[in-house]
Design an enzyme around this catalytic site. Sequence first.
Site, PDB file in Angstrom:
ATOM      1  N   THR A 217     -19.937   5.463  23.769  1.00  0.00           N
ATOM      2  CA  THR A 217     -19.064   6.486  24.356  1.00  0.00           C
ATOM      3  C   THR A 217     -18.908   7.639  23.356  1.00  0.00           C
ATOM      4  O   THR A 217     -19.627   7.721  22.369  1.00  0.00           O
ATOM      5  CB  THR A 217     -17.710   5.869  24.788  1.00  0.00           C
ATOM      6  N   ASN A 218     -18.008   8.554  23.623  1.00  0.00           N
ATOM      7  CA  ASN A 218     -17.775   9.651  22.674  1.00  0.00           C
ATOM      8  C   ASN A 218     -16.269   9.864  22.524  1.00  0.00           C
ATOM      9  O   ASN A 218     -15.473   9.201  23.186  1.00  0.00           O
ATOM     10  CB  ASN A 218     -18.490  10.922  23.142  1.00  0.00           C
ATOM     11  N   ARG A 219     -15.879  10.799  21.673  1.00  0.00           N
ATOM     12  CA  ARG A 219     -14.457  10.908  21.311  1.00  0.00           C
ATOM     13  C   ARG A 219     -13.643  11.813  22.242  1.00  0.00           C
ATOM     14  O   ARG A 219     -12.487  12.097  21.972  1.00  0.00           O
ATOM     15  CB  ARG A 219     -14.330  11.398  19.858  1.00  0.00           C
ATOM     16  N   SER A 220     -14.224  12.246  23.339  1.00  0.00           N
ATOM     17  CA  SER A 220     -13.467  13.113  24.253  1.00  0.00           C
ATOM     18  C   SER A 220     -12.241  12.367  24.804  1.00  0.00           C
ATOM     19  O   SER A 220     -12.348  11.226  25.240  1.00  0.00           O
ATOM     20  CB  SER A 220     -14.370  13.544  25.410  1.00  0.00           C
ATOM     21  N   ALA A 284     -17.232  15.292  28.789  1.00  0.00           N
ATOM     22  CA  ALA A 284     -18.303  15.087  27.808  1.00  0.00           C
ATOM     23  C   ALA A 284     -19.168  13.959  28.366  1.00  0.00           C
ATOM     24  O   ALA A 284     -18.841  12.773  28.231  1.00  0.00           O
ATOM     25  CB  ALA A 284     -17.699  14.710  26.461  1.00  0.00           C
TER      26      ALA A 284
END
Length: 413
Positions: A217-220, A284
């Site tokens: 995943t990502n930090r959004s 994102a």
Amino acid sequence: MLYNGYMAKIFENKHILLGTTGSIASYKTVDLASKLTQAGAQVKVILTEAAQKFVTPLTFQSVTGQKAYIDDDLWSGESQVVHIGLGSEADLMVIAPVSANTIARLAQGLADNLLCLTALVIHCPILLAPAMDSGMFGHPATQANLEILRQRGVYIAGPSEGRMASGLVGLGRMVEPVELLGTIRFILGRDGELKGKQIVVTAGGTSEPIDAVRSITNRSSGKQGFAIAQAAIDHGATVTLISANSSIVTPVGVHRIDISTAQEMHNAVMDAIKTADALIMAAAVADFRPDEVTNLKIKKEAGIPEIHLTYTKDILSDVREYRKKDGHPKVVIGFAAESQDLVHNARQKLERKNLDLIVANDILAKDAGFAVDTNRVTLIGKEGEVAQYPLMSKEEVAELIINKLIQLIAISI
Ligand code: CTP
């Protein structure tokens, strides 16, 4: 809901007439009056006689900085027609909590106290937040009275379920002030510039599963997308929020669709845009996903796994193709998360994805972009125009984007 002391434009110069009736829930109305005042609204309170058994005019005056009215004010001579004065300036009348008795009086059009009298003279919308014992709420008389009021266009929020003053658990609690604040925002925005417009917003970072427990995943955080959805509601839009993040309070009035992966977001977006006037892709979206996913948990003993990645679909590129054929959505706004050559890279994305506007931000800046409450954005338009903005709260950025959207929709018609 309100960050960094940001006063939402929607409350600016708005006059809220806040009525309160005899119920212990009226202590929560003090909090509502305070929140509305802090948000920038002008709040005048009317207390019924029964309300004063629980809270005092002084309590409200202390948090609103304005006079709070009681029945005696009708005859005080301060103003010849207090109710006409109060009623004429109001943008919204909220009665919270509203008792079964006041609901009955309003339904019958009685005018035997200042609150009900004022309700008869106003021309603005009315919002009621009932609070009472669940038996009283469910009584056919109360339900019939509420139905009369609903037919007249009165908004009714709640009641919600939970523990009541009697100690019993049931349907009868006044909805919480923060939710009422959201409902008030929704009502105040109804006749805004985006009335009748369908806006699709995406938010959060998608998550691509590796196995039964792990994912990429990502930090959004989704905060910017949720703030945009709220700003669109403030301007009267019909909003669908396709979200990869469910931990933020959904703005009242927003239809939220929860998704997790890029493919799920793709499906939801392609479906939602069919009737949409605009799409704002704040999410994102993962660019890569594991090409093989096991439903089991990968065991450590099996050694370090090799994870092969494959491209996800680029949603905005597919939207571009759909738009060429169908014309919907009329306006598309994208985001560009960049760590270098911000304007150059963002402009290329705008052209490649055929966007009307791109919101670029430098993800290496500590106070902007991912997982913080603030953002520093550069807006790049179709004609190549570049506008750089200072550090703002995500609510302010959202308001800025929605104002640009209003202009873009006007041009697209
Ligand atoms: N986006 C999309 N589908 C993807 C990836 C991104 O629709 N699979 C959208 C994002 O929501 C954003 C815009 O495209 O509005 C730009 O996203 P960004 O991650 O900045 O750029 P990418 O196109 O993914 O390119 P790169 O990662 O190489 O910068």
